[in-house]
Design a protein around this motif. Structure first.
Motif, PDB file in Angstrom:
ATOM      1  N   UNK A   1       0.843  -1.183   0.000  1.00 41.90           N
ATOM      2  CA  UNK A   1       0.000   0.000   0.000  1.00 41.90           C
ATOM      3  C   UNK A   1       0.873   1.225   0.000  1.00 41.90           C
ATOM      4  N   UNK A   2       0.297   2.332  -0.387  1.00 44.45           N
ATOM      5  CA  UNK A   2       1.005   3.593  -0.364  1.00 44.45           C
ATOM      6  C   UNK A   2       0.823   4.197   1.016  1.00 44.45           C
ATOM      7  N   UNK A   3       1.821   4.041   1.851  1.00 48.77           N
ATOM      8  CA  UNK A   3       1.755   4.441   3.247  1.00 48.77           C
ATOM      9  C   UNK A   3       1.441   5.920   3.405  1.00 48.77           C
ATOM     10  N   UNK A   4       2.141   6.774   2.664  1.00 53.47           N
ATOM     11  CA  UNK A   4       1.933   8.210   2.842  1.00 53.47           C
ATOM     12  C   UNK A   4       0.537   8.625   2.404  1.00 53.47           C
ATOM     13  N   UNK A   5       0.037   8.028   1.296  1.00 55.35           N
ATOM     14  CA  UNK A   5      -1.304   8.369   0.826  1.00 55.35           C
ATOM     15  C   UNK A   5      -2.363   7.946   1.837  1.00 55.35           C
ATOM     16  N   UNK A   6      -2.203   6.749   2.382  1.00 53.12           N
ATOM     17  CA  UNK A   6      -3.179   6.245   3.354  1.00 53.12           C
ATOM     18  C   UNK A   6      -3.188   7.125   4.596  1.00 53.12           C
ATOM     19  N   UNK A   7      -2.007   7.515   5.060  1.00 57.35           N
ATOM     20  CA  UNK A   7      -1.929   8.352   6.265  1.00 57.35           C
ATOM     21  C   UNK A   7      -2.585   9.703   6.030  1.00 57.35           C
TER      22      UNK A   7
ATOM     23  N   UNK B   1      -6.753   9.123   4.682  1.00 54.38           N
ATOM     24  CA  UNK B   1      -7.698   8.415   5.532  1.00 54.38           C
ATOM     25  C   UNK B   1      -7.629   8.823   6.987  1.00 54.38           C
ATOM     26  N   UNK B   2      -6.439   8.829   7.555  1.00 53.00           N
ATOM     27  CA  UNK B   2      -6.342   9.181   8.978  1.00 53.00           C
ATOM     28  C   UNK B   2      -6.794  10.610   9.227  1.00 53.00           C
ATOM     29  N   UNK B   3      -6.420  11.514   8.325  1.00 58.87           N
ATOM     30  CA  UNK B   3      -6.862  12.896   8.500  1.00 58.87           C
ATOM     31  C   UNK B   3      -8.376  13.017   8.393  1.00 58.87           C
TER      32      UNK B   3
ATOM     33  N   UNK C   1     -15.274  -6.573  -0.451  1.00 58.32           N
ATOM     34  CA  UNK C   1     -13.883  -6.528  -0.894  1.00 58.32           C
ATOM     35  C   UNK C   1     -13.268  -5.155  -0.662  1.00 58.32           C
ATOM     36  N   UNK C   2     -14.005  -4.105  -0.958  1.00 56.57           N
ATOM     37  CA  UNK C   2     -13.507  -2.749  -0.746  1.00 56.57           C
ATOM     38  C   UNK C   2     -13.290  -2.487   0.733  1.00 56.57           C
ATOM     39  N   UNK C   3     -14.220  -2.914   1.554  1.00 54.35           N
ATOM     40  CA  UNK C   3     -14.101  -2.699   3.003  1.00 54.35           C
ATOM     41  C   UNK C   3     -12.928  -3.468   3.583  1.00 54.35           C
ATOM     42  N   UNK C   4     -12.731  -4.716   3.157  1.00 57.30           N
ATOM     43  CA  UNK C   4     -11.604  -5.516   3.652  1.00 57.30           C
ATOM     44  C   UNK C   4     -10.284  -4.867   3.241  1.00 57.30           C
ATOM     45  N   UNK C   5     -10.179  -4.460   1.986  1.00 59.15           N
ATOM     46  CA  UNK C   5      -8.953  -3.807   1.515  1.00 59.15           C
ATOM     47  C   UNK C   5      -8.687  -2.527   2.300  1.00 59.15           C
ATOM     48  N   UNK C   6      -9.738  -1.739   2.513  1.00 58.81           N
ATOM     49  CA  UNK C   6      -9.585  -0.499   3.280  1.00 58.81           C
ATOM     50  C   UNK C   6      -9.093  -0.786   4.699  1.00 58.81           C
ATOM     51  N   UNK C   7      -9.712  -1.775   5.362  1.00 55.71           N
ATOM     52  CA  UNK C   7      -9.338  -2.073   6.750  1.00 55.71           C
ATOM     53  C   UNK C   7      -7.912  -2.601   6.846  1.00 55.71           C
TER      54      UNK C   7
ATOM     55  N   UNK D   1      -1.471   1.342   8.113  1.00 52.50           N
ATOM     56  CA  UNK D   1      -1.151   2.765   8.191  1.00 52.50           C
ATOM     57  C   UNK D   1      -1.119   3.259   9.638  1.00 52.50           C
ATOM     58  N   UNK D   2      -2.080   2.818  10.442  1.00 48.34           N
ATOM     59  CA  UNK D   2      -2.112   3.250  11.848  1.00 48.34           C
ATOM     60  C   UNK D   2      -0.917   2.684  12.596  1.00 48.34           C
ATOM     61  N   UNK D   3      -0.583   1.423  12.343  1.00 48.87           N
ATOM     62  CA  UNK D   3       0.609   0.835  12.978  1.00 48.87           C
ATOM     63  C   UNK D   3       1.862   1.581  12.568  1.00 48.87           C
ATOM     64  N   UNK D   4       1.946   1.884  11.296  1.00 49.68           N
ATOM     65  CA  UNK D   4       3.113   2.597  10.795  1.00 49.68           C
ATOM     66  C   UNK D   4       3.233   3.987  11.426  1.00 49.68           C
TER      67      UNK D   4
END
Length: 176
Positions: free
Chosen positions: A72-78, A81-83, A105-111, A117-120
């Motif tokens: 996954x793209x860590x910076x994009x997810x952070x 989504x987190x914001x 499928x979309x929900x599983x991929x998102x989670x 991302x949260x762990x990172x």
């Protein structure tokens, strides 16, 4: 009570490693003199969490599993989504839940991406106090657990993905 239509009865005890010593001793009494028609399946993540006498009386089957790697793209997810999740109100959270909860499928991929991302971000906030997510450090420890539980629920039950996502997003801490 013996079975009527089959040669045996079976019972499953999931996550037996969490059983108290008293509960394990109670099962031990059954394992010492089991009825011939009874099959008991107890799952545990490690033998050392069970009484040695229980392990010695059981047929142990070790199951190895491979942890899949998720890219996954860590910076994009952070940033996105987190914001959005942590800096939005109820209406925006419902809107995001409708988007990511449109199908399983979309929900599983998102989670999966959210957990990573949260762990990172949690790890980076410990390593560098200048991280933009340092203020989220305490909520992150609970968010990893919350996202992981939601992922497990979605993968192993017949849950409505959108309802689960709405519920999940409402559990997250309010705007920080």
């Amino acid at each position: 009570i013996p079975p009527v239509h089959s040669p045996w009865k079976a019972g499953v005890i999931a996550e037996f490693q969490h059983a108290t010593v008293e509960a394990q001793n109670a099962l031990l009494k059954l394992l010492e003199e089991p009825p011939s028609f009874v099959r008991i399946i107890a799952t545990a993540d490690a033998e050392d969490k069970l009484l040695p006498t229980i392990v010695s009386r059981c047929h142990v089957i070790r199951i190895k599993y491979k942890v899949s790697s998720i890219k996954y793209d860590n910076s994009e997810m952070k940033t996105s989504t987190l914001d959005v999740l942590l800096n939005s109100g109820v209406g925006e959270r419902f809107s995001l839940a409708a988007t990511v909860g449109k199908d399983r499928e979309t929900a599983v991929a998102f989670l999966k991406q959210a957990v990573l991302a949260v762990r990172s971000s949690l790890l980076s906030s410990y390593q560098s106090q200048s991280s933009p997510y340092t203020k989220y450090q305490i909520p992150n420890t609970n968010m990893v657990r919350t996202f992981s539980r939601a992922l497990a629920t979605l993968e192993h039950t017949n849950t409505n993905p959108r309802l689960l996502m709405e519920n999940l997003f409402l559990q997250l801490p309010p705007e920080i």
